[in-house]
Write an enzyme that holds these catalytic residues in place. Structure first.
Site, PDB file in Angstrom:
ATOM      1  CB  ALA A  37      11.285  -1.240   2.026  1.00  0.00           C
ATOM      2  N   GLY A  60       7.489  -3.139   4.190  1.00  0.00           N
ATOM      3  CA  GLY A  60       7.395  -3.826   5.464  1.00  0.00           C
ATOM      4  C   GLY A  60       6.177  -4.686   5.707  1.00  0.00           C
ATOM      5  CB  CYS A  83       4.920  -8.300  -7.262  1.00  0.00           C
ATOM      6  SG  CYS A  83       6.134  -7.015  -7.601  1.00  0.00           S
TER       7      CYS A  83
END
Length: 444
Positions: A276, A278, A396
């Protein structure tokens, strides 16, 4: 109630949700803007800038307030604290807002929120800052380089010390300070909105022309990916007909580069274990031109619903979604995947320019826990890679233990995998977020 007071009150509500209730900044802001999408573009932009700007400069703002207030920021009531903080942001960073307006509206807002007895205090602190802001005594950069950088760039001291050690920035020397400033400045630059063209139904050129017809400013992506575009100048993205028709979806360029590193081929089976919202799953599906199969998993139904919404809007049919805890092995997938995408939960320091509150939420202890969680997940999902297949580990963040440290750990623990590439992307490098990508290939 004037429109100006209304926008400030909405901004106050967002700040309280974040700083008092613990809501994530991107959720709190988007929830309010979605609810009040009927507001003028100018008003929506004001709310966004006021909330995000106050958060981004919070340590600097607090330092200033504490020099002129008899009550420290930490001891103020949450509502009063947020009112003063956001007003100081307007005074010091928003040239278009007159100082008098920032002060007067803050006083009115304090009264509206039931703090008539503290309105004089609010007025006094703000008027003093207006008169004396050029007399702020900042930390001495030579004597206290970490504190000085922390206050100037509103980044916690422990974070600056961590990066100084990881990147060998000697903060006792001018060159080391300059390198650290370049990194901290990158975290304060505006984050671009990057989109990925849905190549099932449009080409980059066609979408570019369509977006310009809708009044959107479009430019090529710095990374040179032909299907990646940067957009700006729009009001409400979901109102664009091109968005509603699924001609594109939002995805940062660094995230795109992670999927590029996987070398996805037509007819592959791709397993995205923490998928998610996605973007990577859909990019992999598009790279296979409708062939192959992507199994996109995430921990909660809410996250899968977000993914399904994007997938259905874009008309991508070769993706299957599933609620699954990545820490739980699935024997049915053992040695079945050509590519496993493992973009795992992380400290998120690479996206601080988008999510302004991360710098205040994260702690060294939370980061240590995340390192262990990443290892726990990698210890499970590596089993899904078929011989000759690839595992892409990405985060990230900009933190050695979560990135290079975990890549080294994975190589030691799983001898069947060879690292064929790895890269730490710094914030704003090629226009993307801070990101880490390591690609491992399983022996035949």
């Amino acid at each position: 109630m004037t429109n100006a007071v209304n926008t400030r009150e909405l901004a106050l509500g967002i700040l309280l949700d974040i700083t008092k209730e613990g809501e994530y900044s991107h959720n709190a802001g988007s929830d309010v803007l979605d609810k009040y999408q009927y507001l003028d573009k100018k008003d929506r932009a004001f709310i966004t800038r006021l909330t995000e700007g106050t958060l981004e400069h919070l340590l600097t703002i607090n330092y200033m307030i504490d020099q002129f207030s008899k009550v420290s920021v930490k001891k103020m009531k949450p509502v009063i604290r947020c009112i003063i903080q956001s007003a100081v942001y307007q005074i010091c960073y928003m040239d278009a807002v007159p100082d008098s307006a920032a002060c007067n509206e803050a006083v009115r807002l304090a009264k509206r929120k039931g703090f008539q007895n503290l309105s004089g205090f609010v007025n006094g602190v703000l008027r003093t800052i207006v008169r004396s802001r050029t007399q702020v005594v900042w930390p001495d950069q030579e004597k206290h380089p970490v504190m000085s950088l922390s206050v100037r760039y509103s980044v916690p001291e422990w974070m600056i010390s961590m990066w100084a050690e990881e990147f060998s920035y000697d903060l006792s020397r001018e060159q080391g300070v300059q390198k650290m400033e370049q990194l901290l400045y990158a975290f304060s630059e505006p984050a671009p909105v990057t989109i990925r063209v849905n190549t099932l139904c449009s080409s980059p050129r066609q979408l570019w022309q369509r977006l310009e017809q809708e009044g959107v400013t479009v430019q090529a992506c710095e990374a040179g990916l032909p299907y990646a575009l940067q957009i700006s100048g729009y009001d409400y993205l979901r109102a664009l007909s091109s968005f509603q028709q699924g001609l594109f979806y939002i995805q940062d360029v660094s995230s795109m580069l992670a999927v590029c590193a996987a070398s996805v081929k037509e007819h592959d089976f791709v397993l995205d274990v923490c998928a998610a919202p996605g973007g990577k799953s859909m990019q992999a599906a598009l790279l296979m031109n409708g062939s192959g199969h992507v199994l996109a998993r995430d921990l909660t139904q809410h996250k899968i619903d977000l993914l399904d919404e994007n997938r259905k809007r874009c008309g991508i049919s070769n993706i299957e979604t599933q609620v699954w805890d990545a820490r739980i092995p699935d024997p049915a997938c053992f040695e079945k995947a050509d590519v496993v995408l493992a973009d795992l939960p992380c400290s998120g320091l690479g996206v601080m320019r988008r999510k302004k509150d991360i710098r205040y939420r994260m702690t060294p202890g939370k980061m240590r826990d995340l390192v262990q969680l990443q290892r726990e997940i990698l210890s499970v999902v590596h089993a899904y890679v078929k011989p000759g297949g690839r595992l892409v580990y990405s985060t990230c963040t900009v933190h050695r233990d979560e990135n290079e440290g975990n890549a080294e750990w994975f190589e030691r623990e799983h001898a069947a995998f060879k690292r064929i590439s790895s890269r730490q992307i710094m914030p704003n490098e090629e226009g993307g977020d801070g990101f880490y990508i390591a690609v491992f290939q399983k022996e035949l």
